[in-house]
Design a protein around this motif. Structure first.
Motif, PDB file in Angstrom:
ATOM      1  N   ASP A   1       0.833  -1.195   0.000  1.00 61.15           N
ATOM      2  CA  ASP A   1       0.000   0.000   0.000  1.00 61.15           C
ATOM      3  C   ASP A   1       0.874   1.254   0.000  1.00 61.15           C
ATOM      4  N   ARG A   2       0.680   2.092  -1.009  1.00 61.31           N
ATOM      5  CA  ARG A   2       1.531   3.274  -1.120  1.00 61.31           C
ATOM      6  C   ARG A   2       1.255   4.285  -0.014  1.00 61.31           C
ATOM      7  N   ILE A   3       0.100   4.194   0.623  1.00 57.45           N
ATOM      8  CA  ILE A   3      -0.171   5.110   1.726  1.00 57.45           C
ATOM      9  C   ILE A   3       0.831   4.926   2.858  1.00 57.45           C
ATOM     10  N   LEU A   4       1.435   3.723   2.944  1.00 55.40           N
ATOM     11  CA  LEU A   4       2.398   3.455   4.003  1.00 55.40           C
ATOM     12  C   LEU A   4       3.706   4.215   3.804  1.00 55.40           C
ATOM     13  N   ASP A   5       3.928   4.782   2.621  1.00 56.99           N
ATOM     14  CA  ASP A   5       5.084   5.644   2.426  1.00 56.99           C
ATOM     15  C   ASP A   5       4.921   6.963   3.169  1.00 56.99           C
ATOM     16  N   PHE A   6       3.694   7.260   3.596  1.00 56.59           N
ATOM     17  CA  PHE A   6       3.408   8.526   4.267  1.00 56.59           C
ATOM     18  C   PHE A   6       2.773   8.331   5.649  1.00 56.59           C
ATOM     19  N   SER A   7       2.330   7.128   5.959  1.00 59.57           N
ATOM     20  CA  SER A   7       1.657   6.829   7.222  1.00 59.57           C
ATOM     21  C   SER A   7       2.316   5.606   7.855  1.00 59.57           C
ATOM     22  N   THR A   8       2.842   5.772   9.058  1.00 63.23           N
ATOM     23  CA  THR A   8       3.592   4.719   9.740  1.00 63.23           C
ATOM     24  C   THR A   8       2.784   4.161  10.899  1.00 63.23           C
ATOM     25  N   ALA A   9       2.583   2.844  10.921  1.00 66.78           N
ATOM     26  CA  ALA A   9       1.899   2.198  12.038  1.00 66.78           C
ATOM     27  C   ALA A   9       2.863   2.099  13.222  1.00 66.78           C
ATOM     28  N   VAL A  10       2.427   2.598  14.382  1.00 68.54           N
ATOM     29  CA  VAL A  10       3.292   2.565  15.570  1.00 68.54           C
ATOM     30  C   VAL A  10       2.705   1.708  16.686  1.00 68.54           C
ATOM     31  N   THR A  11       1.452   1.285  16.559  1.00 65.27           N
ATOM     32  CA  THR A  11       0.868   0.358  17.533  1.00 65.27           C
ATOM     33  C   THR A  11       0.049  -0.680  16.780  1.00 65.27           C
ATOM     34  N   GLY A  12      -0.289  -1.775  17.468  1.00 61.67           N
ATOM     35  CA  GLY A  12      -1.154  -2.796  16.895  1.00 61.67           C
ATOM     36  C   GLY A  12      -1.703  -3.693  17.982  1.00 61.67           C
ATOM     37  N   GLY A  13      -3.014  -3.923  17.954  1.00 60.66           N
ATOM     38  CA  GLY A  13      -3.630  -4.799  18.944  1.00 60.66           C
ATOM     39  C   GLY A  13      -4.921  -5.398  18.433  1.00 60.66           C
ATOM     40  N   LEU A  14      -5.257  -6.583  18.931  1.00 60.42           N
ATOM     41  CA  LEU A  14      -6.507  -7.273  18.592  1.00 60.42           C
ATOM     42  C   LEU A  14      -7.205  -7.619  19.900  1.00 60.42           C
ATOM     43  N   PHE A  15      -8.501  -7.301  19.980  1.00 61.14           N
ATOM     44  CA  PHE A  15      -9.256  -7.463  21.215  1.00 61.14           C
ATOM     45  C   PHE A  15     -10.619  -8.091  20.919  1.00 61.14           C
ATOM     46  N   PHE A  16     -11.129  -8.820  21.912  1.00 61.01           N
ATOM     47  CA  PHE A  16     -12.491  -9.330  21.846  1.00 61.01           C
ATOM     48  C   PHE A  16     -13.391  -8.432  22.675  1.00 61.01           C
ATOM     49  N   VAL A  17     -14.530  -8.044  22.099  1.00 61.13           N
ATOM     50  CA  VAL A  17     -15.510  -7.185  22.763  1.00 61.13           C
ATOM     51  C   VAL A  17     -16.679  -8.068  23.198  1.00 61.13           C
ATOM     52  N   PRO A  18     -16.802  -8.385  24.478  1.00 63.20           N
ATOM     53  CA  PRO A  18     -17.908  -9.244  24.915  1.00 63.20           C
ATOM     54  C   PRO A  18     -19.249  -8.530  24.771  1.00 63.20           C
ATOM     55  N   SER A  19     -20.333  -9.292  24.783  1.00 64.42           N
ATOM     56  CA  SER A  19     -21.659  -8.681  24.873  1.00 64.42           C
ATOM     57  C   SER A  19     -21.757  -7.917  26.189  1.00 64.42           C
ATOM     58  N   ALA A  20     -22.722  -7.004  26.241  1.00 63.99           N
ATOM     59  CA  ALA A  20     -22.876  -6.190  27.448  1.00 63.99           C
ATOM     60  C   ALA A  20     -23.159  -7.053  28.670  1.00 63.99           C
ATOM     61  N   GLY A  21     -23.999  -8.076  28.492  1.00 65.83           N
ATOM     62  CA  GLY A  21     -24.324  -8.928  29.625  1.00 65.83           C
ATOM     63  C   GLY A  21     -23.135  -9.712  30.138  1.00 65.83           C
ATOM     64  N   LEU A  22     -22.299 -10.193  29.222  1.00 64.31           N
ATOM     65  CA  LEU A  22     -21.124 -10.943  29.637  1.00 64.31           C
ATOM     66  C   LEU A  22     -20.120 -10.032  30.339  1.00 64.31           C
ATOM     67  N   LEU A  23     -19.951  -8.813  29.837  1.00 59.49           N
ATOM     68  CA  LEU A  23     -19.027  -7.888  30.490  1.00 59.49           C
ATOM     69  C   LEU A  23     -19.509  -7.532  31.886  1.00 59.49           C
ATOM     70  N   ASP A  24     -20.824  -7.369  32.059  1.00 53.87           N
ATOM     71  CA  ASP A  24     -21.373  -7.006  33.369  1.00 53.87           C
ATOM     72  C   ASP A  24     -21.234  -8.130  34.383  1.00 53.87           C
ATOM     73  N   ASP A  25     -21.086  -9.349  33.904  1.00 53.13           N
ATOM     74  CA  ASP A  25     -21.003 -10.497  34.819  1.00 53.13           C
ATOM     75  C   ASP A  25     -19.844 -11.394  34.397  1.00 53.13           C
ATOM     76  N   LEU A  26     -18.699 -10.783  34.176  1.00 55.22           N
ATOM     77  CA  LEU A  26     -17.536 -11.514  33.682  1.00 55.22           C
ATOM     78  C   LEU A  26     -17.071 -12.522  34.726  1.00 55.22           C
ATOM     79  N   PRO A  27     -17.094 -13.817  34.399  1.00 59.80           N
ATOM     80  CA  PRO A  27     -16.684 -14.815  35.387  1.00 59.80           C
ATOM     81  C   PRO A  27     -15.169 -14.870  35.532  1.00 59.80           C
ATOM     82  N   ALA A  28     -14.720 -15.214  36.708  1.00 55.08           N
ATOM     83  CA  ALA A  28     -13.293 -15.409  36.931  1.00 55.08           C
ATOM     84  C   ALA A  28     -12.871 -16.764  36.379  1.00 55.08           C
ATOM     85  N   PRO A  29     -11.580 -16.943  36.083  1.00 51.67           N
ATOM     86  CA  PRO A  29     -11.108 -18.258  35.648  1.00 51.67           C
ATOM     87  C   PRO A  29     -11.518 -19.330  36.652  1.00 51.67           C
TER      88      PRO A  29
END
Length: 345
Positions: free
Chosen positions: A284-312
């Motif tokens: 991608d030629r845009i990368l000659d002008f734009s440099t990625a400095v971070t990167g991450g992948l995350f899972f977004v739980p449903s609202a109900g699961l986040l509100d009652d997130l179980p421990a291991p």
């Protein structure tokens, strides 16, 4: 009879003028404190949003692969894994530390700031902020390169189909995956290009945002490489909610890329095309002008699961909670419809 989905977090919301993106790491041994903080997140969000009901305050929380193992019990989301760094012939997409992602957005910056402050106060020294970006809307939905952002985002119920996990991973219906990267722009070099050359880099006309014809659009343009299709020729989409950011004193100008999808594979294919090339070497030629400095992948739980997130080691209830009708129709209180976008798609 179709199985109803749990209520999602407010991944798909109305357009906003401001956002705060926080990436956090969790201190060893403080997992219980962080889990308690995540369970309180929706209550804090409601309390702040109540002070300005019409300004669309929302906070979406995501967990990395490692954080899921440390914080959550039960099965794992099927496609959750660490962000894969990409070393191309000329450009690098790095993987950087991050256990939690908080994406706060609203029509007013003070609401994002207040909620972020309260959330971080609640976590205390159990977390460390490793990246903080304050984004803003730039004129008519443009990035700092001057091009309209996110014009190819799906809308309405199509956006929900693209973003929300369904029967393919039944324990995590209503969840989503999100990939984030912070890009820094070399505006001096970019602005030295004539407009016609900038358009060839992006693959769109700058003034009216129309895509260049296929016989004119270069194969290394951003649009050409981030348009991906499945084996049947159907275009695969994500929902981008990117925003520009900047610090004048340090001449730091950039775009915060944030792409939501029901599978991270689509976003990852786009990134491979950009950094490795399709065909290989056609990066991608845009990368000659734009440099990625971070990167991450995350899972977004449903609202109900986040509100009652179980421990291991704990089990959790898996009975689905129906999605309210307004969550999947445009013009609703969740605002699935005209969505903020991402850099030149």
């Amino acid at each position: 009879m179709a199985v109803p989905q749990p209520v999602p977090q407010l991944v798909l919301g109305p357009p906003t003028q401001t956002a705060v993106f926080l990436t956090l790491t969790v201190a060893p041994g403080r997992e219980d404190d962080v889990r308690d903080g995540l369970r309180e997140l929706s209550g804090l969000s409601r309390s702040v949003a109540f002070r300005a009901r019409d300004d669309a305050l929302a906070c979406v929380a995501g967990l990395s692969s490692d954080a899921w193992d440390r914080l959550a019990g039960g099965p794992r989301p099927r496609e959750l894994h660490p962000f894969t760094p990409l070393q191309g012939p000329r450009h690098l997409a790095p993987a950087t530390p991050g256990d939690l992602l908080l994406h706060l957005r609203a029509r007013r910056a003070d609401l994002c700031f207040e909620l972020a402050r309260l959330v971080l106060d609640g976590f205390g020294d159990a977390v460390t902020v490793v990246d903080e970006v304050h984004g803003f809307t730039y004129f008519d939905e443009r990035d700092l390169l001057g091009f309209v952002d996110g014009s190819e985002n799906p809308t309405g119920s199509a956006a929900a189909d693209v973003v929300l996990i369904g029967d393919e991973d039944p324990d995590f219906r209503g969840g989503s995956y999100v990939v984030v990267q912070k890009y820094l722009h070399d505006l001096t070099a970019w602005n030295a290009l004539p407009t016609e050359e900038q358009e060839r880099v992006i693959g769109r006309h700058k003034a009216d945002n129309l895509e260049l014809p296929d016989d004119v659009k270069p194969p290394d343009s951003h649009v050409a490489l981030t348009t991906v299709e499945d084996e049947d020729g159907e275009e695969q989409r994500i929902v981008r909610q990117n925003m520009p950011f900047g610090r004048l004193g340090t001449a730091e100008f950039g775009t915060y890329f944030i792409g939501y999808s029901r599978t991270p594979a689509v976003t990852e294919r786009m990134l491979r095309n950009m950094f490795l090339g399709d065909p290989p070497g056609t990066t991608d030629r845009i990368l000659d002008f734009s440099t990625a400095v971070t990167g991450g992948l995350f899972f977004v739980p449903s609202a109900g699961l986040l509100d009652d997130l179980p421990a291991p080691g704990e089990t959790r209830e898996t009975a689905p909670e129906p999605v309210p009708a307004e969550a999947v129709h445009p013009g609703s209180s969740l605002g699935i419809g005209s969505l903020k976008g991402a850099p030149a798609s």
